[in-house]
Design a protein around this motif. Structure first.
Motif, short mmCIF file in Angstrom:
data_model
loop_
_atom_site.label_atom_id
_atom_site.label_comp_id
_atom_site.label_asym_id
_atom_site.label_seq_id
_atom_site.Cartn_x
_atom_site.Cartn_y
_atom_site.Cartn_z
N GLU A 45 0.81 -1.23 0.00
CA GLU A 45 0.00 0.00 0.00
C GLU A 45 0.85 1.28 0.00
N ILE A 46 2.02 1.20 0.65
CA ILE A 46 2.92 2.36 0.68
C ILE A 46 4.32 1.87 0.32
N PHE A 47 5.04 2.66 -0.45
CA PHE A 47 6.40 2.32 -0.86
C PHE A 47 7.35 3.39 -0.36
N ALA A 88 0.98 4.54 -8.77
CA ALA A 88 0.93 5.22 -7.48
C ALA A 88 -0.20 6.23 -7.48
N SER A 89 -0.65 6.53 -6.27
CA SER A 89 -1.72 7.51 -6.08
C SER A 89 -1.08 8.75 -5.49
N GLY A 90 -1.17 9.88 -6.16
CA GLY A 90 -0.55 11.10 -5.63
C GLY A 90 0.91 11.21 -6.04
N THR A 91 1.64 12.04 -5.30
CA THR A 91 3.04 12.27 -5.64
C THR A 91 3.95 11.84 -4.48
N PRO A 92 5.23 11.55 -4.78
CA PRO A 92 6.15 11.14 -3.72
C PRO A 92 6.32 12.24 -2.67
N VAL A 93 6.41 11.82 -1.41
CA VAL A 93 6.56 12.74 -0.28
C VAL A 93 7.95 12.51 0.34
N PRO A 94 8.81 13.54 0.35
CA PRO A 94 10.13 13.38 0.98
C PRO A 94 9.96 13.14 2.49
N TYR A 95 10.75 12.21 3.05
CA TYR A 95 10.66 11.99 4.50
C TYR A 95 12.01 12.00 5.20
N ALA A 96 13.11 11.87 4.45
CA ALA A 96 14.42 11.84 5.11
C ALA A 96 15.53 12.06 4.09
N LEU A 97 16.72 12.33 4.62
CA LEU A 97 17.92 12.43 3.80
C LEU A 97 18.88 11.39 4.35
N GLY A 98 19.29 10.47 3.51
CA GLY A 98 20.16 9.39 3.96
C GLY A 98 21.63 9.78 3.95
N HIS A 99 22.41 9.15 4.84
CA HIS A 99 23.85 9.41 4.92
C HIS A 99 24.60 8.09 4.87
N LEU A 100 25.71 8.09 4.17
CA LEU A 100 26.53 6.90 4.00
C LEU A 100 27.71 6.95 4.97
N GLY A 154 -3.06 1.14 -2.37
CA GLY A 154 -3.28 1.77 -1.07
C GLY A 154 -4.17 3.00 -1.12
N ALA A 155 -4.56 3.39 -2.34
CA ALA A 155 -5.31 4.65 -2.52
C ALA A 155 -6.58 4.71 -1.67
N GLY A 156 -7.30 3.60 -1.56
CA GLY A 156 -8.55 3.61 -0.80
C GLY A 156 -8.41 3.07 0.61
N ASN A 157 -7.17 2.87 1.07
CA ASN A 157 -6.94 2.25 2.36
C ASN A 157 -6.74 3.33 3.44
N ALA A 158 -7.68 3.43 4.37
CA ALA A 158 -7.64 4.48 5.40
C ALA A 158 -6.40 4.36 6.28
N ALA A 165 -3.46 3.19 5.43
CA ALA A 165 -2.32 3.68 4.64
C ALA A 165 -2.28 5.20 4.66
N GLN A 166 -3.44 5.82 4.52
CA GLN A 166 -3.53 7.29 4.54
C GLN A 166 -3.12 7.82 5.92
N ASP A 167 -3.61 7.16 6.98
CA ASP A 167 -3.28 7.58 8.35
C ASP A 167 -1.77 7.47 8.61
N PHE A 168 -1.19 6.35 8.17
CA PHE A 168 0.24 6.12 8.39
C PHE A 168 1.07 7.15 7.62
N ALA A 169 0.64 7.46 6.40
CA ALA A 169 1.33 8.47 5.59
C ALA A 169 1.31 9.82 6.31
N ARG A 170 0.17 10.15 6.90
CA ARG A 170 0.08 11.42 7.65
C ARG A 170 0.99 11.39 8.87
N TYR A 171 0.99 10.24 9.56
CA TYR A 171 1.82 10.10 10.77
C TYR A 171 3.31 10.29 10.46
N VAL A 172 3.77 9.69 9.36
CA VAL A 172 5.20 9.78 9.00
C VAL A 172 5.63 11.24 8.81
N GLN A 173 4.69 12.09 8.43
CA GLN A 173 5.01 13.50 8.19
C GLN A 173 4.83 14.36 9.45
#
Length: 197
Positions: A26-28, A45-57, A171-175, A177-185
């Motif tokens: 549902e979420i990638f 995919a439904s919508g556009t990609p949402v940035p959540y972090a910057l990775g470091h090596l 995941g578009a219609g999955n509540a 998935a939507q809740d978790f996406a909001r939480y991550v932000q």
């Protein structure tokens, strides 16, 4: 009511292929924003990609003191086998290759490279001693109980690891998935991400 989230770990490229072939995600979340963007472009995919972090090596070792070690130093034989994620489908592996090339040692270390299927397996190789050094995500090192030491890979040596997530068509219609996406932000989630590098 309690809700359960099942997490599947893998390299971004492999997971992208699985989603495009109908895998039930549902979420990638990806270590490289270009992969979620491809899902959008391919209508998966439904919508556009949402940035959540910057990775470091970082360069991590269970057996060698990495304090003060530069990437170019890995050309020395004492650093033995070096684990990186497979650059073909793992963003951290791609960046590790960029860093080794930028430091001018790719040709010298190529025969000593051990390739992990994803960044977690790469870290495992370094922890188990199958490799003496692993070029891995700083977040894996920060969140690991394994003893060892690490040195940062200068961000100037590789393209930024801009990490994004996207809700898939499935995941578009999955509540949830939507809740978790909001939480991550949200601020609490961002604080957790920050705490683990």
């Amino acid at each position: 009511p309690d809700s359960r989230i099942d997490v599947t770990y893998g390299s971004s490229g492999n997971l992208l292929t699985q989603i495009e072939q109908g895998a039930p995600f549902e979420i990638f979340f990806s270590a490289d924003s270009s992969y979620p963007q491809q899902l959008v472009e391919h209508g998966k995919a439904s919508g556009t990609p949402v940035p959540y972090a910057l990775g470091h090596l970082v360069m991590w070792s269970a057996s060698i003191d990495m304090k003060g070690v530069q990437v170019a130093d890995l050309a020395q034989a004492k650093f033995g086998r070096i684990a990186i994620a497979n650059p073909q489908h793992a963003p951290y592996g791609m960046r590790a290759e960029q860093a080794l090339r930028a430091a001018g040692i790719w040709d010298q270390v190529q025969s000593r490279l051990v390739f992990g299927d994803n960044i977690a397996q790469t870290a495992q190789f370094a922890q188990s001693g199958n490799a003496q050094v692993g070029l891995v995500a700083e977040s894996l090192v920060m969140g690991s109980p394994a003893k060892g030491s690490f040195a940062a890979v200068p961000p100037s040596l590789y393209e930024p690891l801009k990490q994004s997530f996207v809700i898939t068509q499935r995941g578009a219609g999955n509540a949830l998935a939507q809740d978790f996406a909001r939480y991550v932000q949200s601020a609490p989630a961002k604080a957790i991400l920050s705490r683990y590098g």
